[in-house]
Design a protein around this motif. Sequence first.
Motif, PDB file in Angstrom:
ATOM      1  N   ILE A 133       0.748  18.078   5.307  1.00  8.90           N
ATOM      2  CA  ILE A 133      -0.197  17.898   3.777  1.00  8.90           C
ATOM      3  C   ILE A 133      -0.408  16.112   3.791  1.00  8.90           C
ATOM      4  N   SER A 134      -1.186  16.088   3.178  1.00 10.00           N
ATOM      5  CA  SER A 134      -1.846  14.390   2.977  1.00 10.00           C
ATOM      6  C   SER A 134      -1.343  13.074   2.209  1.00 10.00           C
ATOM      7  N   PRO A 135      -1.292  12.109   2.848  1.00 14.04           N
ATOM      8  CA  PRO A 135      -0.402  11.642   2.164  1.00 14.04           C
ATOM      9  C   PRO A 135      -1.377  11.026   0.876  1.00 14.04           C
ATOM     10  N   VAL A 136      -2.135  11.122   0.721  1.00 16.29           N
ATOM     11  CA  VAL A 136      -2.690  11.163  -1.234  1.00 16.29           C
ATOM     12  C   VAL A 136      -1.529  12.103  -1.894  1.00 16.29           C
ATOM     13  N   ILE A 137      -1.469  13.681  -1.583  1.00 19.16           N
ATOM     14  CA  ILE A 137      -0.650  14.490  -1.877  1.00 19.16           C
ATOM     15  C   ILE A 137       0.407  14.127  -2.208  1.00 19.16           C
ATOM     16  N   ILE A 138       1.431  14.521  -1.005  1.00 21.70           N
ATOM     17  CA  ILE A 138       2.623  13.110  -1.057  1.00 21.70           C
ATOM     18  C   ILE A 138       2.463  12.048  -1.929  1.00 21.70           C
ATOM     19  N   ASP A 139       1.707  11.455  -2.717  1.00 23.01           N
ATOM     20  CA  ASP A 139       1.622  10.036  -3.563  1.00 23.01           C
ATOM     21  C   ASP A 139       2.206  11.347  -5.109  1.00 23.01           C
ATOM     22  N   PHE A 140       1.059  12.408  -5.019  1.00 19.08           N
ATOM     23  CA  PHE A 140       1.338  12.946  -6.019  1.00 19.08           C
ATOM     24  C   PHE A 140       2.310  13.886  -6.664  1.00 19.08           C
ATOM     25  N   ASN A 180       3.470   3.933  -6.537  1.00 20.91           N
ATOM     26  CA  ASN A 180       3.540   4.533  -5.846  1.00 20.91           C
ATOM     27  C   ASN A 180       2.620   3.941  -4.562  1.00 20.91           C
ATOM     28  N   MET A 181       1.337   4.547  -5.347  1.00 17.69           N
ATOM     29  CA  MET A 181       0.498   3.980  -4.242  1.00 17.69           C
ATOM     30  C   MET A 181       0.151   2.293  -4.851  1.00 17.69           C
ATOM     31  N   PHE A 182       0.663   1.836  -4.854  1.00 18.46           N
ATOM     32  CA  PHE A 182       0.494   0.281  -4.919  1.00 18.46           C
ATOM     33  C   PHE A 182       1.827  -0.297  -4.516  1.00 18.46           C
ATOM     34  N   ALA A 183       2.620  -0.569  -5.354  1.00 20.84           N
ATOM     35  CA  ALA A 183       3.647  -0.960  -4.815  1.00 20.84           C
ATOM     36  C   ALA A 183       4.546  -0.243  -3.794  1.00 20.84           C
ATOM     37  N   GLY A 184       4.746   0.586  -3.648  1.00 17.20           N
ATOM     38  CA  GLY A 184       4.931   1.851  -2.963  1.00 17.20           C
ATOM     39  C   GLY A 184       4.748   1.657  -1.175  1.00 17.20           C
ATOM     40  N   ASN A 185       3.317   1.808  -1.245  1.00 16.95           N
ATOM     41  CA  ASN A 185       2.336   1.623   0.063  1.00 16.95           C
ATOM     42  C   ASN A 185       1.900  -0.047   0.134  1.00 16.95           C
ATOM     43  N   MET A 186       1.856  -0.041  -0.761  1.00 17.10           N
ATOM     44  CA  MET A 186       1.676  -1.723   0.093  1.00 17.10           C
ATOM     45  C   MET A 186       2.490  -3.338   0.324  1.00 17.10           C
ATOM     46  N   LYS A 187       3.824  -2.732   0.322  1.00 20.25           N
ATOM     47  CA  LYS A 187       5.491  -3.616   0.244  1.00 20.25           C
ATOM     48  C   LYS A 187       5.894  -3.387   1.735  1.00 20.25           C
ATOM     49  N   ASP A 188       5.420  -2.262   2.270  1.00 18.13           N
ATOM     50  CA  ASP A 188       6.433  -2.346   4.091  1.00 18.13           C
ATOM     51  C   ASP A 188       5.016  -2.183   5.020  1.00 18.13           C
ATOM     52  N   LEU A 189       3.914  -2.207   4.157  1.00 21.40           N
ATOM     53  CA  LEU A 189       2.371  -2.375   4.942  1.00 21.40           C
ATOM     54  C   LEU A 189       1.685  -2.023   6.105  1.00 21.40           C
ATOM     55  N   GLU A 190       2.654  -3.546   7.117  1.00 19.79           N
ATOM     56  CA  GLU A 190       2.453  -3.783   7.771  1.00 19.79           C
ATOM     57  C   GLU A 190       3.260  -3.181   8.768  1.00 19.79           C
ATOM     58  N   TRP A 191       4.625  -3.332   8.756  1.00 14.68           N
ATOM     59  CA  TRP A 191       5.492  -2.406   9.578  1.00 14.68           C
ATOM     60  C   TRP A 191       5.212  -1.379   8.831  1.00 14.68           C
ATOM     61  N   ASP A 192       4.935  -0.673   8.191  1.00 14.85           N
ATOM     62  CA  ASP A 192       4.598   1.487   8.315  1.00 14.85           C
ATOM     63  C   ASP A 192       3.953   1.151   9.031  1.00 14.85           C
ATOM     64  N   GLY A 196       3.586   3.779  13.040  1.00 10.98           N
ATOM     65  CA  GLY A 196       3.025   4.421  13.338  1.00 10.98           C
ATOM     66  C   GLY A 196       3.044   5.757  11.720  1.00 10.98           C
ATOM     67  N   CYS A 197       3.480   5.394  10.115  1.00  8.63           N
ATOM     68  CA  CYS A 197       3.883   5.590   9.418  1.00  8.63           C
ATOM     69  C   CYS A 197       2.681   6.158   8.942  1.00  8.63           C
ATOM     70  N   GLN A 198       2.118   7.421   8.036  1.00  8.35           N
ATOM     71  CA  GLN A 198       1.029   7.306   7.358  1.00  8.35           C
ATOM     72  C   GLN A 198       1.205   7.352   5.730  1.00  8.35           C
ATOM     73  N   THR A 199       0.734   6.486   4.709  1.00  4.71           N
ATOM     74  CA  THR A 199       0.737   6.381   2.994  1.00  4.71           C
ATOM     75  C   THR A 199      -0.798   6.475   3.100  1.00  4.71           C
ATOM     76  N   THR A 200      -0.833   6.438   1.394  1.00  4.05           N
ATOM     77  CA  THR A 200      -1.789   6.789   1.296  1.00  4.05           C
ATOM     78  C   THR A 200      -3.165   5.681   1.366  1.00  4.05           C
ATOM     79  N   ARG A 222      -9.155   1.619  -3.847  1.00  6.84           N
ATOM     80  CA  ARG A 222      -9.258   0.859  -4.789  1.00  6.84           C
ATOM     81  C   ARG A 222      -9.984   1.698  -5.743  1.00  6.84           C
ATOM     82  N   THR A 223     -10.916   2.826  -5.656  1.00  9.51           N
ATOM     83  CA  THR A 223     -11.278   3.937  -6.463  1.00  9.51           C
ATOM     84  C   THR A 223     -10.154   4.866  -7.202  1.00  9.51           C
ATOM     85  N   LEU A 224      -9.697   5.336  -5.651  1.00  9.30           N
ATOM     86  CA  LEU A 224      -8.437   6.121  -6.129  1.00  9.30           C
ATOM     87  C   LEU A 224      -7.570   5.615  -7.096  1.00  9.30           C
ATOM     88  N   LEU A 225      -7.278   5.091  -6.588  1.00  8.96           N
ATOM     89  CA  LEU A 225      -5.845   3.598  -7.455  1.00  8.96           C
ATOM     90  C   LEU A 225      -7.013   3.682  -9.010  1.00  8.96           C
TER      91      LEU A 225
END
Length: 349
Positions: A133-140, A180-192, A196-200, A222-225
Amino acid sequence: MRGDLLDYLTVSRARASASTSFPFFIGILISTPPLTSITIIVTWSTLLHYYICQLNNLADLDSDRGNPTRRPTPLTMGVLPLGRVRYWILIELFLLMVFGILPLQSLCAKIGVVALLLTVTYGNVYQKCSPRISPVIIDFLYGFSMGLPILIVGAEFGDLNSQTYWILSLCVGLNFTILNMFAGNMKDLEWDINSGCQTTAIELGVRPLAKKEGIQLTWSYRTLLAVTQIFLSIVTVAAIFPNIHPDSGAIFFLSLLAILATVGGFADILRRIRCKILRPPSGNSSPLAFRLYITRPAHAFLNLASVCAVTGVFSPNPLVSVAILSALIVGTFLLIAIGRRSAVVSLNS
């Protein structure tokens, strides 16, 4: 054993991303079930909170171990055995299934509980590493699971033929999807990325800049958000527009508040994503300021304020409902802060 259990509880409080009691309370305030039922719902949602937090902890363990912004905890430092955590998680899941299904009278509510447990389990275990499942679907999916409790409470104590429960479920779901798309995905972006993690954000090409000067955003992200926030704002305005009558007192005030808050949330998102680079606040380049800018965005609080106001519009006790939900939001952030501190104290003691 007792020490491990205390570590387990404190780490759960430390990792709370959002209180699962919030949507349950919305359902309670709209349906007004008996006090005994309210007690059962709150107890069950609290157990669900601990279950979700530990699933999230295990899923993010590799990323957290290499993330210097995460304070050391008994789990990341290896003090708390993983086998014991998994054992307690299975016990929690068993209790959630038994006490979440047996007391219910409504078949729809029973199905809702099963669906909720399935979605939060899959969503937290595979939130950053789903093989199919795509991370985009996981966020929804995460947003869906946050809105589902409103429908469960409505099926058991209200009337799902009423559009109220569906509107609020959709508002809450979109709200937490954006969070989750913004704060959840961004806060640990570098370490994710390093883990090898996958987020939106990662899937849509968002990357941290060199020397930690900001985050490079992409057109697709930006468009999705923006589109998700627009949809949330449209749903909110369409739901409460018929209630805007100057002679309706508190309902009129809360309707205006909901509109202003959701428009403000949209404006804040546009302000943050209008450029291709997300930079620290003007005049402040400290890592802490940038982290707070990411994890505590204004649109998150404005969207939550809008949901509280919409709940008040449809609640039998408008102002009381808004006050309770506002107190719950403040309490959640205090619980996170206390949990993080107690987890560190537990580790050092």
